[in-house]
Write a protein that holds these residues in place. Structure first.
Motif, PDB file in Angstrom:
ATOM      1  N   TYR A   1       0.934  -1.276  -0.039  1.00  0.00           N
ATOM      2  CA  TYR A   1       0.082  -0.069   0.037  1.00  0.00           C
ATOM      3  C   TYR A   1       0.734   1.225   0.179  1.00  0.00           C
ATOM      4  CZ  TYR A   1      -4.557  -1.898   0.395  1.00  0.00           C
ATOM      5  OH  TYR A   1      -5.839  -2.573   0.237  1.00  0.00           O
ATOM      6  N   ALA A   2       1.962   1.208   0.774  1.00  0.00           N
ATOM      7  CA  ALA A   2       2.855   2.500   0.652  1.00  0.00           C
ATOM      8  C   ALA A   2       3.558   2.511  -0.415  1.00  0.00           C
ATOM      9  CB  ALA A   2       4.176   2.243   1.840  1.00  0.00           C
ATOM     10  N   ASP A   3       3.951   1.403  -1.172  1.00  0.00           N
ATOM     11  CA  ASP A   3       4.556   1.862  -2.672  1.00  0.00           C
ATOM     12  C   ASP A   3       3.568   2.255  -3.595  1.00  0.00           C
ATOM     13  OD1 ASP A   3       6.847   0.808  -1.467  1.00  0.00           O
ATOM     14  OD2 ASP A   3       6.542  -1.320  -2.087  1.00  0.00           O
ATOM     15  N   PHE A   4       2.249   1.930  -3.462  1.00  0.00           N
ATOM     16  CA  PHE A   4       1.131   2.103  -4.633  1.00  0.00           C
ATOM     17  C   PHE A   4       0.886   3.676  -4.244  1.00  0.00           C
ATOM     18  CE2 PHE A   4      -3.134   3.006  -5.335  1.00  0.00           C
ATOM     19  CZ  PHE A   4      -3.337   2.670  -6.708  1.00  0.00           C
ATOM     20  N   TYR A   5       0.596   4.124  -2.967  1.00  0.00           N
ATOM     21  CA  TYR A   5       0.370   5.648  -2.777  1.00  0.00           C
ATOM     22  C   TYR A   5       1.502   6.393  -2.859  1.00  0.00           C
ATOM     23  CZ  TYR A   5      -4.385   4.330  -2.075  1.00  0.00           C
ATOM     24  OH  TYR A   5      -5.786   3.751  -1.959  1.00  0.00           O
ATOM     25  N   ARG A   6       2.745   6.026  -2.971  1.00  0.00           N
ATOM     26  CA  ARG A   6       3.738   6.844  -2.998  1.00  0.00           C
ATOM     27  C   ARG A   6       3.874   7.668  -4.290  1.00  0.00           C
ATOM     28  NH1 ARG A   6       7.848   3.313  -1.916  1.00  0.00           N
ATOM     29  NH2 ARG A   6       7.430   3.837   0.255  1.00  0.00           N
ATOM     30  N   ASN A   7       3.612   6.990  -5.372  1.00  0.00           N
ATOM     31  CA  ASN A   7       3.438   7.753  -6.787  1.00  0.00           C
ATOM     32  C   ASN A   7       2.047   7.896  -7.373  1.00  0.00           C
ATOM     33  OD1 ASN A   7       6.320   7.769  -6.857  1.00  0.00           O
ATOM     34  ND2 ASN A   7       6.223   5.556  -7.346  1.00  0.00           N
ATOM     35  N   TYR A   8       0.944   7.845  -6.435  1.00  0.00           N
ATOM     36  CA  TYR A   8      -0.570   7.678  -6.831  1.00  0.00           C
ATOM     37  C   TYR A   8      -0.788   9.267  -7.344  1.00  0.00           C
ATOM     38  CZ  TYR A   8      -5.347   6.862  -7.132  1.00  0.00           C
ATOM     39  OH  TYR A   8      -6.748   6.843  -7.422  1.00  0.00           O
ATOM     40  N   ASP A   9      -1.333   9.328  -8.448  1.00  0.00           N
ATOM     41  CA  ASP A   9      -2.002  10.654  -8.811  1.00  0.00           C
ATOM     42  C   ASP A   9      -3.368  10.529  -8.911  1.00  0.00           C
ATOM     43  OD1 ASP A   9      -2.397  13.332  -9.540  1.00  0.00           O
ATOM     44  OD2 ASP A   9      -1.341  13.019 -11.492  1.00  0.00           O
ATOM     45  N   PRO A  10      -4.223  11.007  -7.879  1.00  0.00           N
ATOM     46  CA  PRO A  10      -5.964  10.770  -7.844  1.00  0.00           C
ATOM     47  C   PRO A  10      -6.410  11.655  -9.210  1.00  0.00           C
ATOM     48  CG  PRO A  10      -5.336  11.940  -5.995  1.00  0.00           C
ATOM     49  CD  PRO A  10      -3.858  11.862  -6.667  1.00  0.00           C
ATOM     50  N   MET A  11      -5.943  12.691  -9.563  1.00  0.00           N
ATOM     51  CA  MET A  11      -6.372  13.298 -10.687  1.00  0.00           C
ATOM     52  C   MET A  11      -6.224  12.600 -12.204  1.00  0.00           C
ATOM     53  SD  MET A  11      -8.178  15.538  -9.306  1.00  0.00           S
ATOM     54  CE  MET A  11      -8.741  16.393 -10.951  1.00  0.00           C
ATOM     55  N   LYS A  12      -5.055  12.022 -11.967  1.00  0.00           N
ATOM     56  CA  LYS A  12      -4.743  11.152 -13.571  1.00  0.00           C
ATOM     57  C   LYS A  12      -5.717   9.944 -13.454  1.00  0.00           C
ATOM     58  CE  LYS A  12      -0.955   9.126 -15.566  1.00  0.00           C
ATOM     59  NZ  LYS A  12       0.399   8.273 -15.403  1.00  0.00           N
ATOM     60  N   ASP A  13      -5.810   9.517 -12.413  1.00  0.00           N
ATOM     61  CA  ASP A  13      -6.716   8.276 -12.091  1.00  0.00           C
ATOM     62  C   ASP A  13      -8.050   8.530 -12.621  1.00  0.00           C
ATOM     63  OD1 ASP A  13      -7.134   5.598 -11.947  1.00  0.00           O
ATOM     64  OD2 ASP A  13      -7.801   5.634  -9.697  1.00  0.00           O
ATOM     65  N   PHE A  14      -8.587   9.654 -12.074  1.00  0.00           N
ATOM     66  CA  PHE A  14     -10.153  10.255 -12.322  1.00  0.00           C
ATOM     67  C   PHE A  14     -10.088  10.606 -13.599  1.00  0.00           C
ATOM     68  CE2 PHE A  14     -12.557  14.314 -12.772  1.00  0.00           C
ATOM     69  CZ  PHE A  14     -13.814  13.571 -12.590  1.00  0.00           C
ATOM     70  N   GLU A  15      -9.002  11.388 -14.492  1.00  0.00           N
ATOM     71  CA  GLU A  15      -9.207  11.652 -15.945  1.00  0.00           C
ATOM     72  C   GLU A  15      -9.141  10.259 -16.572  1.00  0.00           C
ATOM     73  OE1 GLU A  15      -9.971  14.457 -17.059  1.00  0.00           O
ATOM     74  OE2 GLU A  15      -9.787  15.614 -15.134  1.00  0.00           O
ATOM     75  N   ALA A  16      -8.548   9.305 -16.290  1.00  0.00           N
ATOM     76  CA  ALA A  16      -8.458   7.934 -16.875  1.00  0.00           C
ATOM     77  C   ALA A  16      -9.860   7.341 -16.901  1.00  0.00           C
ATOM     78  CB  ALA A  16      -7.415   7.177 -16.362  1.00  0.00           C
ATOM     79  N   MET A  17     -10.407   7.262 -15.895  1.00  0.00           N
ATOM     80  CA  MET A  17     -11.924   6.866 -15.640  1.00  0.00           C
ATOM     81  C   MET A  17     -12.855   7.560 -16.404  1.00  0.00           C
ATOM     82  SD  MET A  17     -11.980   5.254 -11.759  1.00  0.00           S
ATOM     83  CE  MET A  17     -11.407   6.602 -10.681  1.00  0.00           C
TER      84      MET A  17
END
Length: 77
Positions: free
Chosen positions: A49-65
């Protein structure tokens, strides 16, 4: 005559002696399982979880969805 040669079975305190042995064994087994779970499951999961959220960009994920049409409230462009 052979009955006199056999030792008498222990009857007093038998349950207490056996219970002490089994309680100590159960405690050691449960602590071992808890330790294995902590270092075999919980710690790697926290690290993932720490590795995933270290580089997670929620706006990029929102735009992709939004572009994929997953979100009904945000129409795709």
């Amino acid at each position: 005559m052979s009955a006199a040669l056999l030792p008498k079975p222990q009857m007093r305190g038998l349950l207490a002696r056996r219970m002490k042995f089994h309680l100590i064994g159960a405690f050691l087994v449960s602590m071992g399982c808890a330790t294995l779970y902590k270092f075999g499951v919980a710690e790697p999961r926290k690290q993932a979880y720490a590795d995933f959220y270290r580089n997670y960009d929620p706006m990029k994920d929102f735009e992709a969805m939004k572009a994929a049409g997953v979100l009904e409230s945000a129409p795709p462009k």
